[in-house]
Design an enzyme around this catalytic site. Sequence first.
Site, PDB file in Angstrom:
ATOM      1  N   ARG A 127       0.819  -1.234   0.049  1.00  0.00           N
ATOM      2  CA  ARG A 127      -0.134   0.127  -0.069  1.00  0.00           C
ATOM      3  C   ARG A 127       0.870   1.234  -0.122  1.00  0.00           C
ATOM      4  NH1 ARG A 127      -4.740   0.575   4.226  1.00  0.00           N
ATOM      5  NH2 ARG A 127      -3.120   0.207   5.952  1.00  0.00           N
ATOM      6  N   ARG A 160       2.847   4.141   4.760  1.00  0.00           N
ATOM      7  CA  ARG A 160       2.389   4.467   6.167  1.00  0.00           C
ATOM      8  C   ARG A 160       3.462   3.519   7.227  1.00  0.00           C
ATOM      9  NH1 ARG A 160      -4.033   3.246   7.362  1.00  0.00           N
ATOM     10  NH2 ARG A 160      -3.255   2.127   9.323  1.00  0.00           N
ATOM     11  N   ARG A 171       0.330  -6.151  13.493  1.00  0.00           N
ATOM     12  CA  ARG A 171      -1.267  -5.935  13.580  1.00  0.00           C
ATOM     13  C   ARG A 171      -1.955  -6.919  12.977  1.00  0.00           C
ATOM     14  NH1 ARG A 171      -0.712  -1.517   8.993  1.00  0.00           N
ATOM     15  NH2 ARG A 171      -2.876  -1.061   9.287  1.00  0.00           N
TER      16      ARG A 171
HETATM   17  P1  AMP Z   1      -6.266   1.742  11.243  1.00  0.00           P
HETATM   18  O1  AMP Z   1      -6.189   3.046  10.300  1.00  0.00           O
HETATM   19  O2  AMP Z   1      -7.694   1.566  11.520  1.00  0.00           O
HETATM   20  O3  AMP Z   1      -5.666   0.567  10.847  1.00  0.00           O
HETATM   21  O4  AMP Z   1      -5.677   2.067  12.690  1.00  0.00           O
HETATM   22  C1  AMP Z   1      -4.413   2.477  12.800  1.00  0.00           C
HETATM   23  C2  AMP Z   1      -3.770   2.201  14.367  1.00  0.00           C
HETATM   24  O5  AMP Z   1      -4.601   3.274  15.102  1.00  0.00           O
HETATM   25  C3  AMP Z   1      -4.034   0.862  14.628  1.00  0.00           C
HETATM   26  O6  AMP Z   1      -3.086   0.069  14.419  1.00  0.00           O
HETATM   27  C4  AMP Z   1      -4.054   1.211  16.345  1.00  0.00           C
HETATM   28  O7  AMP Z   1      -2.587   1.596  16.785  1.00  0.00           O
HETATM   29  C5  AMP Z   1      -4.757   2.279  16.494  1.00  0.00           C
HETATM   30  N1  AMP Z   1      -6.165   2.013  16.601  1.00  0.00           N
HETATM   31  C6  AMP Z   1      -7.187   2.667  15.565  1.00  0.00           C
HETATM   32  N2  AMP Z   1      -8.463   2.365  16.082  1.00  0.00           N
HETATM   33  C7  AMP Z   1      -8.129   1.772  17.134  1.00  0.00           C
HETATM   34  C8  AMP Z   1      -9.184   1.015  18.495  1.00  0.00           C
HETATM   35  N3  AMP Z   1     -10.318   0.866  18.036  1.00  0.00           N
HETATM   36  N4  AMP Z   1      -8.466   0.614  19.402  1.00  0.00           N
HETATM   37  C9  AMP Z   1      -7.154   0.692  19.677  1.00  0.00           C
HETATM   38  N5  AMP Z   1      -6.352   0.946  18.658  1.00  0.00           N
HETATM   39  C10 AMP Z   1      -6.662   1.746  17.423  1.00  0.00           C
END
Ligand code: AMP
Length: 217
Positions: A127, A160, A171
């Site tokens: 990505r 990213r 992740r």
């Molecule tokens: P995402 O863009 O949804 O993949 O989120 C990027 C990062 O933000 C994740 O890998 C977590 O570190 C943090 N994050 C986003 N949403 C959450 C959540 N609901 N709970 C905990 N960490 C979150």
Amino acid sequence: MRTVFLGPPGAGKGTQAVRLGRERGLPHVSTGDILRSAAASATTLGEQVRGYMEAGDLVPDEVMNAVVEERLRQSDCMDGFLLDGFPRTRPQAEALDRMLADRDRTLDVVVYVDVPQEELVRRLSGRRLCVECGANLNVADLAESAVERCPKCGARLVQRTDDEPETVSNRLEVYEQTTAPLVEYYEQRGLLRRIDGLGTPEDVYRNILAALTPTDE
Ligand code: AMP
């Protein structure tokens, strides 16, 4: 329509939620986007979350619950929302139920975008995002000569930091351990719509529309 988009990182939840939100006039609430913009600024929230995000770890539940509670209290969320990236743990799911119950509301539907692990690795590690127009591309789909520049506007493409290989595998592991059990949590309550997330974004969007019933609206 109060909707949660559930699924592993790289499943395409964001792309689909943005589109559905635009077509239904509902706000797309992405916790990842909220945290990334906080982390890029000198706010207390940014300081709190930066380390977790860079490692691909989850931000603690209390922090996340407060962020989402504040966001859902805003007026644009009164008639519904598309939550993307929250809940990610059982305590977050229970906190969301409580936030809604406090307002005599419940969740209408959970759209679960299902994509096999090998495909997630391919998507996340390939990505790239355009620094100018925000285009979201995959190096696998670009000619070798074009992997540095956005084919839409010519600006620089970046990765990213949490899409780098070690962070991607962390992740995905965190997802399997902590978030995947929510599939059953919502299935038992009859809220889950399982969507095949393979194929083009167009195919997946069609699958989502076909899975939403008039009672979800
Ligand atoms: P995402 O863009 O949804 O993949 O989120 C990027 C990062 O933000 C994740 O890998 C977590 O570190 C943090 N994050 C986003 N949403 C959450 C959540 N609901 N709970 C905990 N960490 C979150």
